[in-house]
Design a protein around this motif. Sequence first.
Motif, PDB file in Angstrom:
ATOM      1  N   THR A 210       0.808  -1.098  -0.156  1.00 55.53           N
ATOM      2  CA  THR A 210      -0.135   0.004  -0.088  1.00 55.53           C
ATOM      3  C   THR A 210       0.852   1.337  -0.050  1.00 55.53           C
ATOM      4  O   THR A 210       0.607   2.170  -0.560  1.00 55.53           O
ATOM      5  N   ARG A 211       1.935   1.076   0.606  1.00 53.42           N
ATOM      6  CA  ARG A 211       2.768   2.469   0.925  1.00 53.42           C
ATOM      7  C   ARG A 211       3.305   2.752  -0.484  1.00 53.42           C
ATOM      8  O   ARG A 211       3.421   3.678  -0.799  1.00 53.42           O
ATOM      9  N   ALA A 212       3.813   1.827  -1.275  1.00 54.55           N
ATOM     10  CA  ALA A 212       4.334   1.918  -2.675  1.00 54.55           C
ATOM     11  C   ALA A 212       3.516   2.419  -3.652  1.00 54.55           C
ATOM     12  O   ALA A 212       3.628   3.244  -4.455  1.00 54.55           O
ATOM     13  N   GLY A 213       2.192   1.896  -3.534  1.00 47.91           N
ATOM     14  CA  GLY A 213       0.975   2.269  -4.274  1.00 47.91           C
ATOM     15  C   GLY A 213       0.580   3.556  -4.146  1.00 47.91           C
ATOM     16  O   GLY A 213       0.373   4.451  -5.154  1.00 47.91           O
ATOM     17  N   ILE A 214       0.643   4.262  -3.011  1.00 45.22           N
ATOM     18  CA  ILE A 214       0.354   5.608  -2.683  1.00 45.22           C
ATOM     19  C   ILE A 214       1.471   6.547  -3.180  1.00 45.22           C
ATOM     20  O   ILE A 214       1.175   7.465  -3.782  1.00 45.22           O
ATOM     21  N   GLU A 215       2.768   6.145  -3.022  1.00 43.76           N
ATOM     22  CA  GLU A 215       3.839   7.039  -3.545  1.00 43.76           C
ATOM     23  C   GLU A 215       3.684   7.003  -5.089  1.00 43.76           C
ATOM     24  O   GLU A 215       3.928   7.967  -5.720  1.00 43.76           O
ATOM     25  N   GLY A 423      -6.074  -1.074  -3.166  1.00 46.47           N
ATOM     26  CA  GLY A 423      -5.817  -0.504  -4.541  1.00 46.47           C
ATOM     27  C   GLY A 423      -7.317  -0.695  -5.409  1.00 46.47           C
ATOM     28  O   GLY A 423      -8.118  -1.163  -5.099  1.00 46.47           O
ATOM     29  N   TYR A 424      -6.830  -0.157  -6.743  1.00 49.13           N
ATOM     30  CA  TYR A 424      -8.052  -0.331  -7.680  1.00 49.13           C
ATOM     31  C   TYR A 424      -7.216  -0.676  -9.253  1.00 49.13           C
ATOM     32  O   TYR A 424      -5.886  -0.650  -9.262  1.00 49.13           O
TER      33      TYR A 424
END
Length: 447
Positions: A210-215, A423-424
């Motif tokens: 999730t951290r990587a996705g937000i970045e 995510g999506y």
Amino acid sequence: MNALDLVNPATGEVFGSIPVGRESEVDTAVQNAAKAFTTWRRSTPMERQAALLAIADALQARADEFADLECRETGKDRAVMLSDEIPQSADVFRFFAGAARTLPGASAGEYLAGHTSSLRREPVGVIAQITPWNYPLMMAVWKIAPAVAAGNTVVIKPADTTPSSTVLLGELAADFLPEGVVNVVTGDRDTGRLLVAHPVPAMVSITGSTRAGIEVARAAADTLKRTHLELGGNAPVLVFDDVDVVSAADGIIAAAFYNAGQDCTAATRVLVQERVHDEFVNALVARAKAAKTGPLNSAVQLERVLGLMDRLPGHAVVHCGGKRLGDRGFFLEPTVVSGLRQDDEIVQEEVFAPVVTVQRFGTEEEGVTSANGVPQGLASSVWTTDAGRVARVSIDLDFGCVWVNTHGPLAAEMPHGGFGQSGYGKDLSMIGLEDYTRVKHVMTKLA
């Protein structure tokens, strides 16, 4: 830093290195993809199908090479790699080979007097792709196959600890695709950041935390790139008191400890109805004690999980495991922890290790509330013989996948992806193919 060490997680020993792509390497790969896109976008579905089928055949023909590379970098069981992951990867290529020739969306009609409208479904462009370390080959296939089937070109960056099978896949694909359609760049997080920030890619697809996705989403916003995010999971496993305890425990432990629990859909957050709670915990513990699992990916991952264990609250009960196994490699003892509450860190965080957490619940509503009470929403399962309960609970669970009396099977024809902080964007299926396309309306004035 021009190179990164590669470490065998089963031994902790360095066995090689990979180059670290910086701005010039990333730009070269992107420009190659952009040049190739000018012609590949006009390839016919038949041509794309033929290339993907050839790649699938070549992948299976070279299965031993892929297994050797991936097992050395991940510590996976070689037999499982050969029997499960490589055939599944080839199957995904074959599915999208067929899907390339049946892409939906074409339609025509008169919706305004004197005009005919039609819809075109087109490739997006150059796709920047980032894959994780838990299933290096399979995740690369999930990214590359639909993007190329839709007529896009790709630049893919594998995880820095597990790059080799993706590099080999890129070399294999080059035998059947025009130059520049598939490009692989290796390196660290900064390499990934350079790829995401590059102005040419029209879309970024990542499978990761999730951290990587937000970045990635933040960085992509600067140039309004489309994003396809398949992120972490924290799957609840709802066990009701009408189950066969033995068979359910067998299935859940298998799904929890597969790939050492390093799976975004791992069945590790178990919620058990009160009447069978103690019996079920005992069954889980017996199976966990008998289980053998592979290593965690790295010293960093092992330390992270040990930190979660060190910070367990006083009300937690560790029935087995919870400690490092041996002093060579990055192994964790198979672990079962009960007595947990909804707000405990180890319940709210995705553990990504051979760790099963157990919570008890009373009513169906309480079970569903606890299952939904985490930020992630990727996968879940329900274990019961009550058909009405299956219908109700599968509607109420806020997860992209709900399995019933099983946990973990995937099919190329069905979408994989979640909600919330998972995510999506969907991998696999026709829905996954459509994610790599854009829709254009063409209106023509009649005479």
